[in-house]
Structures are given as C-alpha cells and as structure tokens.
Design a protein around this motif. Structure first.
Motif, PDB file in Angstrom:
ATOM      1  N   ALA A 135       0.835  -1.201   0.000  1.00 59.05           N
ATOM      2  CA  ALA A 135       0.000   0.000   0.000  1.00 59.05           C
ATOM      3  C   ALA A 135       0.870   1.250   0.000  1.00 59.05           C
ATOM      4  N   GLU A 136       1.955   1.201   0.740  1.00 60.01           N
ATOM      5  CA  GLU A 136       2.842   2.358   0.823  1.00 60.01           C
ATOM      6  C   GLU A 136       3.429   2.711  -0.542  1.00 60.01           C
ATOM      7  N   ALA A 137       3.713   1.672  -1.351  1.00 58.42           N
ATOM      8  CA  ALA A 137       4.327   1.909  -2.660  1.00 58.42           C
ATOM      9  C   ALA A 137       3.308   2.276  -3.723  1.00 58.42           C
ATOM     10  N   TYR A 138       2.101   1.699  -3.653  1.00 57.44           N
ATOM     11  CA  TYR A 138       1.153   1.843  -4.759  1.00 57.44           C
ATOM     12  C   TYR A 138       0.022   2.837  -4.517  1.00 57.44           C
ATOM     13  N   VAL A 139      -0.405   3.007  -3.269  1.00 57.12           N
ATOM     14  CA  VAL A 139      -1.578   3.851  -3.008  1.00 57.12           C
ATOM     15  C   VAL A 139      -1.411   5.278  -3.518  1.00 57.12           C
ATOM     16  N   PRO A 140      -0.281   5.954  -3.285  1.00 65.86           N
ATOM     17  CA  PRO A 140      -0.164   7.342  -3.783  1.00 65.86           C
ATOM     18  C   PRO A 140      -0.369   7.469  -5.287  1.00 65.86           C
ATOM     19  N   SER A 141       0.250   6.580  -6.073  1.00 65.04           N
ATOM     20  CA  SER A 141       0.078   6.655  -7.529  1.00 65.04           C
ATOM     21  C   SER A 141      -1.323   6.229  -7.944  1.00 65.04           C
ATOM     22  N   LEU A 142      -1.903   5.280  -7.215  1.00 67.17           N
ATOM     23  CA  LEU A 142      -3.271   4.856  -7.524  1.00 67.17           C
ATOM     24  C   LEU A 142      -4.250   5.999  -7.296  1.00 67.17           C
ATOM     25  N   LEU A 143      -4.057   6.736  -6.225  1.00 70.28           N
ATOM     26  CA  LEU A 143      -4.945   7.866  -5.938  1.00 70.28           C
ATOM     27  C   LEU A 143      -4.829   8.953  -7.009  1.00 70.28           C
ATOM     28  N   LYS A 144      -3.627   9.161  -7.534  1.00 77.62           N
ATOM     29  CA  LYS A 144      -3.437  10.163  -8.589  1.00 77.62           C
ATOM     30  C   LYS A 144      -4.138   9.747  -9.875  1.00 77.62           C
TER      31      LYS A 144
END
Length: 445
Positions: free
Chosen positions: A85-94
C-alpha cells in the motif's frame, strides 16, 4: 445515504496500470464481501473491464465520511493484489477520479449508456454492467441502493440505445482493432487485390465480434483467417460459423507463418504471446502488426521490439480513435444524438434520486417516530408509576392523541411533496428530511 464511485479508467491510467487492478469474476466474488465489511458500506459493486475498474459504494452518514472512502478503497485494492500500500496507493490515488452523490449516480448511468467509453456507445459495456450487478447479487453485497442504481443504469443504457441513433453503428474494441489494422496494414486495406492471412489468438466474445466485423466489411478475408485457441469446442463453433481455419495452441507457429496481422484476445490474465514464439520475417516489406485488445495484456511488451513486427495495445487504440474522431465529421453529426442521450441520463438520474429520497425519507421518518415513541414511553413510565391501571391508560391515550395531532401536519406536508413531480417540491422534501435529521440528531443512531 451517499453513493460514492472510485473510478480507475482508460483516460487517466495507462494499460500497464489498469491491468494490475483488473479483477476476474472469481476474484471479485472472493473480495467484495470483505471490502463491504471493511468500508462499513450498505452496498457495494465493482465494474471491472478492459478499460476501467470502478468500485460503487452506498454508505450512510455524512458526505465527509463518504469522501474518506477513497484512500480506504485504494488500500483494499492493493491488498487484494498483494501489493505494498505504501508503494502503490499514492500513484493509484493520482490515477483515480471519484464521484459523490448525484455525480456518482450520473457517472454510473453514463457508463452503462456508453457515454464514458473509449468508443462512444460501445456494445459490450451494458452487458458488463449487468454482469457487475449479477456478481454483487451473488456475493450478497448489492444491497438495496446499489441494486437500484445498477438497475436504473441498465434502463438508461437500454433507452439510450433504443431511443437515439447513438448506437446505429459498429462500436466495440474489436471493431476499432480491425479499423486500426485496415489503416496500418496495406494488405488489409479495403479493395486490396491480394489479401494476406491474419491470425486471431482466442475464440471468446471479442474474437467473435472481430470476425463479425470482418464478415460485414471484408467477407473475402474470412477464409484467410486463422483462429488459434486452447479449447476445441469454442474453436469448432467459430470455424463452422464463419468458415475460418482453426488451429490448436500447439500449432501456433504454423498459424502465425506468413500472416500480416495478429489479433490477440485470449481472455487470459497474463501474456500468452512472447517474442520467441514469433516466426522470422526476413523478407517482409511491411511490419506484421500484433494488436492486443486484452486487459490484462496478452502480449509481452518486448514483442514490439522484434524486427519487422509492430505492437498495438488498448492505449494505442485510444490514441487512434481520438485522431479518427478529430478527422471525421461523424462525431459532429452525432452531437444531436449525444444531447438526446444525455437528456435520457438526466431523466433517469432524477428518477433514482426521487427513489433514494423516498428511501431515505422512510428511514428518517421511521427513526423520528421511534425517537418520539421512546420519549413517550419513557415519560409515561416515569410519571404514571403511582397511578392505577385505569388512569395510566387514560393518560397514555390522551398523550398519544396529542402526539398524533402534532405530527399529522408535518407528515401530511411531506406526503404531499412526494406526490409532486416538480424539482422545487423534491428540493423541499429533501431539505425537510435533512432538517429533521439535524434537529433530532437522527444520523447519530
């Protein structure tokens, strides 16, 4: 009740990203009940196609609580895929767009109508929305609100297709793939003197739609089509129906020999075609186009680097369709039909909102009535302990009559508003419910 949509789709996320969060039916059935529980949602459904993964949620409480679902959903999707989640959530939210309340309803209806598709009024999305509802019902996550929303979306999709001219043309990813091939492969250009064989990997729905496109536009090409599939039953059905040649997967190299284009739509959740499987094309004057219309992708990306081969995926097709729209008058000619389609969506959004207001109204009035009854019973219990049974009954009857008379006017007013179809009455009704919930703190229960 608030409706919320978490939307990851083709115009914000490339295929390399979309395929990571594409879910099979089995995966959705396994995950949706857990997601519903984790979110505290009244109902939940997911539309997962080659162009989008969208999570539809209905939740009680404040709008702020609904908006807080975005990072939660992102984390749940990552967990289901075994991703950090730490690696993927920020880019997923964008890469995600979210919709709330009426905007969420309108988006869902526009999706079913094909107004939010890569290909305007595409054929398959309505069936995919129906399948999403079936899965939610099977997983027991549809609930009352999402069930009604998706049924309304299906009605809107059908109306748009039947009442406007927006769908009076071939509209699917398979048709777009063949149109792309006709423009980029000289041997497939309409009227070409000596067409060259093509290969189709897969024998599912998209492969059949592709064969239908060929049959309607270049029927002479059908005998030169080579369909490759692992399952024999489906392969035989297509060979007998369209007069194409059928190849078992073990004969892939033979099927690819001498073709000018390869269409790949196997339905597998991983690549099925790799560079080492491609025959050499040492004397070719034109590249052989490998057109991957699957998400997750069925063609390994390095195929595009093989000499005398070129690779097209759904992102390539999206760019191609954008250029076609700019270069033709068909979109301008469709403007009136699109306006009609949007008007149908507006009507169905209003119908859903009326239903939702009525549903919320019933719940609000039931909670209010329960609150009044509770206060009444508590007061009677406290104030009539020393009275005999006859007096207690008289006090209870008199106090109940007073309550009924006090509540008669506001209840009658709300009932009258629900029987009026104009927008002003609906706004008054909704505002009255909001005021009632606020004054008596009904949302805290």
């Amino acid at each position: 009740m608030h409706t919320f949509v978490f939307s990851l789709r083709y115009n914000r996320a490339p295929v390399a990203y979309r395929e990571v969060f594409a879910f099979s039916d089995d995966a959705l059935l396994a995950n949706m009940p857990q997601w519903q529980a984790a979110l505290g949602a009244e109902s939940l459904a997911v539309v997962s196609t080659c162009n989008r993964t969208e999570v539809y949620v209905a939740i009680t409480g404040t709008a702020e609580r609904a908006c807080a679902l975005k990072p939660q959903i992102a984390e749940l999707l990552c967990q289901a895929r075994g991703l950090s989640a730490e690696a993927y959530v920020p880019s997923l939210l964008k890469a995600t767009v979210c919709y709330l309340a009426e905007d969420a309803v309108r988006h869902g209806l526009r999706v079913a109508a094909g107004l939010d598709s890569m290909i305007l009024a595409e054929d398959q999305i309505l069936g995919q929305v129906k399948q999403a509802l079936r899965l939610a019902q099977k997983a027991k996550t549809a609930g009352k609100t999402i069930d009604r929303l998706f049924k309304t979306a299906i009605v809107a999709g059908k109306r748009v297709r039947h009442e406007t001219g927006i769908a009076q043309r071939d509209a699917s990813l398979s048709h777009a793939a063949f149109a792309f091939a006709q423009q980029h492969v000289p041997a497939l250009a309409s009227g070409h003197a000596s067409p060259t064989p093509i290969a189709i990997l897969g024998a599912g729905k998209m492969a059949e739609i592709l064969l239908q496109a060929i049959a309607s536009q270049q029927p002479a090409l059908l005998p030169l089509c080579r369909v490759v599939n692992r399952g024999e039953k489906r392969l035989q059905a297509l060979t007998s129906r369209y007069g194409v040649s059928g190849f078992a997967w073990e004969s892939l190299s033979q099927a690819l020999d001498g073709v000018c284009a390869v269409f790949v739509a196997s339905g597998a959740p991983h690549p099925v075609l790799y560079p080492e499987q491609l025959p050499e094309r040492t004397t070719a004057s034109e590249p052989c186009w490998v057109i991957d219309i699957s998400v997750p992708r069925n063609v390994e990306a390095s195929v595009g680097e093989v000499k005398n081969y070129a690779l097209c995926n759904t992102d390539t097709l999206a760019a191609f369709l954008g250029r076609v729209a700019e270069d033709t008058l068909s979109v301008a000619a469709m403007a009136k039909q699109i306006t009609l389609a949007e008007a149908i969506v507006y009507e169905e959004v209003e119908r859903f909102n009326d239903w939702l207001s009525g549903l919320d109204g019933s719940k609000t009035l039931a909670r209010f009535q329960a609150r009044i009854n509770g206060l009444h019973e508590h007061a009677l219990s406290e104030c009539t302990q020393s009275l005999d049974a006859s007096l207690k009954q008289n006090v209870a009857l008199a106090s109940r009559q007073v309550l009924n008379q006090l509540l008669h006017a506001p209840y009658s007013h709300l009932r009258a508003l629900t029987q009026q179809s104009n927008g002003s009455a609906r706004q008054q009704y909704v505002q009255s419910l909001v005021t009632l919930r606020h004054l008596f703190a009904l949302d805290r229960e």
